[in-house]
Design a protein around this motif. Structure first.
Motif, PDB file in Angstrom:
ATOM      1  N   ALA A  55     -29.315  -4.355  40.415  1.00 55.60           N
ATOM      2  CA  ALA A  55     -28.087  -3.709  39.937  1.00 55.60           C
ATOM      3  C   ALA A  55     -27.037  -3.667  41.048  1.00 55.60           C
ATOM      4  CB  ALA A  55     -28.404  -2.306  39.432  1.00 55.60           C
ATOM      5  N   TYR A  58     -25.941  -7.445  41.455  1.00 52.90           N
ATOM      6  CA  TYR A  58     -25.323  -8.007  40.241  1.00 52.90           C
ATOM      7  C   TYR A  58     -24.791  -6.860  39.378  1.00 52.90           C
ATOM      8  CZ  TYR A  58     -27.741 -12.394  41.300  1.00 52.90           C
ATOM      9  OH  TYR A  58     -28.180 -13.543  41.896  1.00 52.90           O
ATOM     10  N   GLY A  60     -22.835  -6.868  36.985  1.00 50.47           N
ATOM     11  CA  GLY A  60     -22.755  -7.207  35.539  1.00 50.47           C
ATOM     12  C   GLY A  60     -24.114  -7.602  34.968  1.00 50.47           C
ATOM     13  N   VAL A  61     -25.232  -7.110  35.524  1.00 50.33           N
ATOM     14  CA  VAL A  61     -26.564  -7.521  35.054  1.00 50.33           C
ATOM     15  C   VAL A  61     -26.782  -7.117  33.592  1.00 50.33           C
ATOM     16  CG1 VAL A  61     -27.599  -5.435  36.077  1.00 50.33           C
ATOM     17  CG2 VAL A  61     -29.069  -7.342  35.428  1.00 50.33           C
ATOM     18  N   GLU A  62     -27.330  -8.080  32.820  1.00 43.58           N
ATOM     19  CA  GLU A  62     -27.605  -7.794  31.413  1.00 43.58           C
ATOM     20  C   GLU A  62     -29.110  -7.542  31.212  1.00 43.58           C
ATOM     21  OE1 GLU A  62     -27.797 -11.131  29.016  1.00 43.58           O
ATOM     22  OE2 GLU A  62     -27.918  -9.978  27.168  1.00 43.58           O
ATOM     23  N   ARG A  63     -29.924  -8.420  31.851  1.00 47.96           N
ATOM     24  CA  ARG A  63     -31.372  -8.232  31.766  1.00 47.96           C
ATOM     25  C   ARG A  63     -32.068  -8.964  32.898  1.00 47.96           C
ATOM     26  NH1 ARG A  63     -33.527 -12.911  28.700  1.00 47.96           N
ATOM     27  NH2 ARG A  63     -31.690 -14.104  28.130  1.00 47.96           N
ATOM     28  N   VAL A  74     -32.441 -13.219  36.776  1.00 48.03           N
ATOM     29  CA  VAL A  74     -31.456 -12.195  36.388  1.00 48.03           C
ATOM     30  C   VAL A  74     -30.382 -12.856  35.529  1.00 48.03           C
ATOM     31  CG1 VAL A  74     -29.677 -10.627  37.237  1.00 48.03           C
ATOM     32  CG2 VAL A  74     -31.838 -10.845  38.466  1.00 48.03           C
ATOM     33  N   TYR A  75     -30.146 -12.303  34.328  1.00 48.14           N
ATOM     34  CA  TYR A  75     -29.057 -12.788  33.462  1.00 48.14           C
ATOM     35  C   TYR A  75     -27.920 -11.788  33.597  1.00 48.14           C
ATOM     36  CZ  TYR A  75     -32.636 -15.824  31.496  1.00 48.14           C
ATOM     37  OH  TYR A  75     -33.606 -16.756  31.354  1.00 48.14           O
ATOM     38  N   TYR A  76     -26.715 -12.282  33.841  1.00 50.79           N
ATOM     39  CA  TYR A  76     -25.613 -11.363  34.132  1.00 50.79           C
ATOM     40  C   TYR A  76     -24.309 -11.928  33.591  1.00 50.79           C
ATOM     41  CZ  TYR A  76     -24.743 -14.840  37.723  1.00 50.79           C
ATOM     42  OH  TYR A  76     -24.507 -16.032  38.352  1.00 50.79           O
ATOM     43  N   GLU A  78     -20.188 -12.319  34.765  1.00 48.54           N
ATOM     44  CA  GLU A  78     -19.156 -12.123  35.780  1.00 48.54           C
ATOM     45  C   GLU A  78     -17.854 -12.211  35.023  1.00 48.54           C
ATOM     46  OE1 GLU A  78     -20.408 -13.462  40.153  1.00 48.54           O
ATOM     47  OE2 GLU A  78     -19.083 -14.859  39.104  1.00 48.54           O
ATOM     48  N   LYS A  94     -30.058 -13.641  45.549  1.00 48.67           N
ATOM     49  CA  LYS A  94     -30.128 -14.896  44.786  1.00 48.67           C
ATOM     50  C   LYS A  94     -30.898 -15.955  45.576  1.00 48.67           C
ATOM     51  CE  LYS A  94     -26.977 -18.554  43.347  1.00 48.67           C
ATOM     52  NZ  LYS A  94     -25.610 -18.883  42.958  1.00 48.67           N
ATOM     53  N   GLN A 238     -22.927  -1.707  29.657  1.00 47.84           N
ATOM     54  CA  GLN A 238     -22.187  -1.004  30.715  1.00 47.84           C
ATOM     55  C   GLN A 238     -21.196   0.029  30.164  1.00 47.84           C
ATOM     56  OE1 GLN A 238     -20.365  -3.706  33.429  1.00 47.84           O
ATOM     57  NE2 GLN A 238     -21.836  -3.184  35.013  1.00 47.84           N
TER      58      GLN A 238
END
Ligand SMILES: Cc1cc2nc3c(=O)[nH]c(=O)nc-3n(C[C@H](O)[C@H](O)[C@H](O)COP(=O)(O)O)c2cc1C
Length: 738
Positions: A55, A58, A60-63, A74-76, A78, A94, A238
């Motif tokens: 977090a 990233y 903007g992390v989604e999952r 990590v799927y995010y 930007e 990363k 978010q």
């Protein structure tokens, strides 16, 4: 029946199954590859620690997803642009962008759906079902061929392709069954015909605290979960205080209140889900990379099975004559079973089939190997059986006696056995007699006592037909015209003559393929070559004016560039007289017949070759091809060293270049007046030594010589606690006797 269940789906789906298996074998390497590239074990890290670090890096992390290989992705977002990175689970840093390989995706699509959407997926499912059926019927066929399940791991005999099809099948079977069974399950799940457990997911909680989020590192359920157990953690949308974390682990799924850290609506995986997950893992190797590596090679064998299976089917089809009006085994009133190796007995069966059909019967003709447990409507049965080797079963009847043994109740209908053979062989129609004996012992009723046909005599066959016709009240006129075998033209290129002084004129004849009329470049382009054959195989020669071939053992193999036979002129012999009259340049009509039973076993163990007169022919072929220089000892018997010492110069040369380790000769019309069996007795110690090292004995020649050799060797073997019968069973004593 079992064979049809194996070969028909096999032929239909050969291509589909080949594609599925080949792509499956490629995919099997992926889990191991990904495993090798993943960061390794991380049991010390909690999901809370990972989520906190991610977090931070990233926003903007989604999952976060943990792949079965162990990689953490990590799927995010930007801004509005989505991205995915592989990260270090310890720091959230990363490592590299996450880009599933295009190759893997293409192969996976081909594997799952042949790039053809739902139709492709159905085809893949049918392919998996067929593969399962093929694996099961294949192993049942093998067990029945080897004489029962307990003999499933005993050595497999037979020619090259059939043997390797079965050998490899035995090895690949466990892997293929797992792949097929799990693949079928997954296909059924894809189409909703079986549940994969995903319909049992928990509902989103009715209410969450909705107040300010607490620090991720303090959320108890995330702290209590090791990332080894994590499948996926979805972050709340978010700024949406009414959203929650969605936590999926190997054991279940639930929601985590971002304000209180409370685990809500947790639902452990049900039985169905656990089964699906296990099957998925077994099929893909995802999470079990070493298992995938075990399955891969089994799948790789499938293209080989498909190719050899089609070839075996084609050969069998080509070898079985087409019979018109052939009723099914269970609907026929008359059943004809055929035991044949060279196919001529099928010709006789066809004549009988046609005569019975013309008389209004419903006739079924099939191979003796296909003996069924019962025949619903049968009123009579005919068994037409040829004999091979030393009274042994021909190819299409090898399993007959085992199958017959398994039938416990004798049928109500009567049976008649007709043996096909050659009176020159010591056990004339020996196999047909064994069949008759077994049938009688098992209480089968006789329609007529056994009859025999010598050298495919059409007259004897017609006489048998008359007798049978009377017994079944159906006049049978069996006019059998033998089909002329398909032959090739061969030209005599060389002959070496021996034995005239001792009244045993014998010639070594060498033939090449006839080249026809073409000249120059055309002739070179379309050069005819000899058919494929090995030393010890047979060549059938048609003397002019006869369609009945005479067989001679081959003294060369195709790679020697000539077809060589060794022929003794028989008083009044039609074919031997014809061959002895040939001059170089003269042509014959001939065809090759494999004789795999008379070939040296592979390996380095010694060979003991015993031959008298022309019997030395195939033995010289084995010596000539002994490029590996295995020990070969030859015992040769003739009449006089000055007249019929066949291949004398060649033997000398082979001794010099060590293709031959030793020669013992015995001449009956010389001073010593000896036969080969005397030399065997004199060499008893050496022979015992070689046989106890696994030597194979190969005998070729006349019947009397062969009997003398057996008697002498029984004495040699006695101190070892062995006998010739035992060696024969082990394939260590083989004969080509005439
Ligand atoms: C290599 C070989 C071995 C044979 N062995 C025997 C035998 O032991 N006893 C016999 O009666 N006939 C024997 N025969 C003769 C065949 O049984 C006979 O030619 C028969 O008609 C062949 O039938 P098929 O062409 O249907 O196989 C043998 C023939 C060959 C080529």
């Amino acid at each position: 029946m079992l064979r049809h269940l194996h070969s028909i789906p096999g032929l239909i789906v050969a291509l589909v199954v080949t594609v599925i298996a080949a792509t499956g074998a490629m995919l099997a390497v992926l889990p191991a590859w990904e495993h090798a590239r993943s960061a390794g074990s991380s049991s010390a890290i909690s999901v809370a620690g990972l989520a906190e670090a991610v977090a931070e890096k990233y926003p903007g992390v989604e999952r976060i997803e943990r792949k079965p290989s162990g990689a953490v992705v990590v799927y995010y977002f930007e801004g509005d642009v989505p991205g995915a990175d592989v990260v270090d689970p310890r720091t959230g840093d990363k490592i590299e962008p996450y880009e599933p390989s295009g190759f893997a995706r293409t192969v996976t699509q081909l594997h799952r759906s042949f790039f053809a959407g739902n139709a492709g997926r159905v085809t893949a499912g049918v392919g998996a079902a067929a593969m399962l059926l093929l694996s099961i019927t294949g192993i049942m066929l093998l067990a029945s061929r080897l004489g029962g399940w307990r003999k499933l791991f005993s050595p497999i005999r037979g020619d090259g392709i059939r043997r390797w099809h079965a050998e490899l099948g035995r090895l690949a079977l466990p892997g293929l069954t797992v792949s097929a069974l799990t693949g079928l399950y997954m296909s059924l799940a894809t189409f909703g015909m079986i549940s994969d457990g995903s319909d049992a997911e928990p509902d989103f909680p009715d209410a969450v605290a909705g107040t300010e989020a607490m620090a991720i590192s303090d959320i108890a359920p995330l702290k209590a979960t090791s990332i080894d157990n994590l499948r996926e953690l979805r972050f709340p949308y978010q700024g949406d205080l009414n959203d929650a974390f969605t936590l999926t682990t190997a054991d279940g799924m639930g929601y985590v209140d971002q304000a209180t850290g409370e685990l809500l609506n947790y639902m452990p995986n049900g039985m169905v889900k656990t089964v699906y997950e296990t099957i998925f893992m077994l099929h893909t190797g995802q999470g079990l990379w070493w298992f995938a590596l075990l399955l891969g090679p089994s799948a790789l064998a499938v293209p080989f099975f498909a190719a050899t299976g089609v070839l075996i089917w084609w050969r069998r089809r080509a070898a079985t004559p087409k019979i018109a009006d052939n009723h099914g085994a269970q609907s026929a009133d008359t059943v004809i079973l055929v035991g044949s190796e060279g196919n001529t007995t099928w010709g006789f069966a066809k004549t009988l089939h046609e005569a019975l059909t013309a008389a209004g019967h419903k006739v079924h003709t099939g191979a003796m190997n296909d003996l069924a447990k019962s025949y619903k409507h049968a009123e009579r049965m005919f068994v037409l059986a040829a004999t091979y080797g030393d009274g042994a079963a021909p190819a299409s009847a090898r399993q007959f006696l085992d199958k017959l043994e398994a039938i416990t109740t004798a049928p109500a209908f009567p049976v008649a056995v007709l043996g096909f053979g050659d009176r020159q062989f010591p056990r004339f129609c020996g196999f047909a007699r064994d069949v008759e004996e077994t049938l009688v012992a098992k209480g089968w009723r006789q329609l007529a006592p056994i009859a025999t046909i010598d050298r495919q005599s059409a007259q004897e066959f017609a006489r048998w037909g008359d007798e049978i016709g009377q017994r079944i009240d159906t006049p049978l006129s069996l006019v059998h015209v033998a089909a002329r075998p398909k032959t090739a033209r061969m030209v005599l290129v060389e002959r070496i003559d021996y034995g005239t002084e001792v009244q045993a004129p014998t010639s070594v004849l060498r033939f090449a393929a006839a080249q026809g009329e073409r000249k120059g470049l055309l002739a070179r382009l379309f050069r005819r070559s000899l058919p494929r054959f090995h030393a010890g195989d047979l060549v059938g020669i048609l003397p002019p004016g006869s369609d009945l071939p005479r067989f001679y053992s081959l003294a060369s193999s195709a790679r020697d560039g000539v077809l060589e036979i060794c022929v003794r002129k028989q008083p009044g012999g039609l074919c031997s007289g014809y061959l002895h009259g040939l001059r170089p340049g003269d042509a014959i009509e001939a065809f090759v017949k494999p004789n795999p039973a008379f070939r040296p076993r592979r390996g380095k163990e010694p060979l003991i070759l015993i031959g008298a007169g022309t019997g030395i022919g195939p033995l010289t072929g084995f010596i000539r091809n002994n490029s590996g220089r295995r020990p070969i000892h030859l015992y040769f018997g003739g009449r006089s060293p000055n007249s019929d010492f066949l291949y004398r110069e060649d033997l000398r040369m082979w001794l010099t270049d060590r293709r031959l380790s030793g020669v013992r000769t015995a001449f009956s019309r010389s001073e010593e007046r000896a036969y080969v069996q005397h030399k065997l007795a004199a060499d008893a110690d050496v022979l015992r030594h070689m046989i106890s090292r696994g030597a194979q004995v190969m005998v070729c020649g006349g019947r009397d010589m062969a009997q003398g050799v057996v008697a002498a060797l029984e004495k040699v073997l006695h101190p070892l606690g062995l006998d010739v019968g035992t060696l024969k069973e082990q394939g260590l004593y083989v004969e080509d006797v005439y």
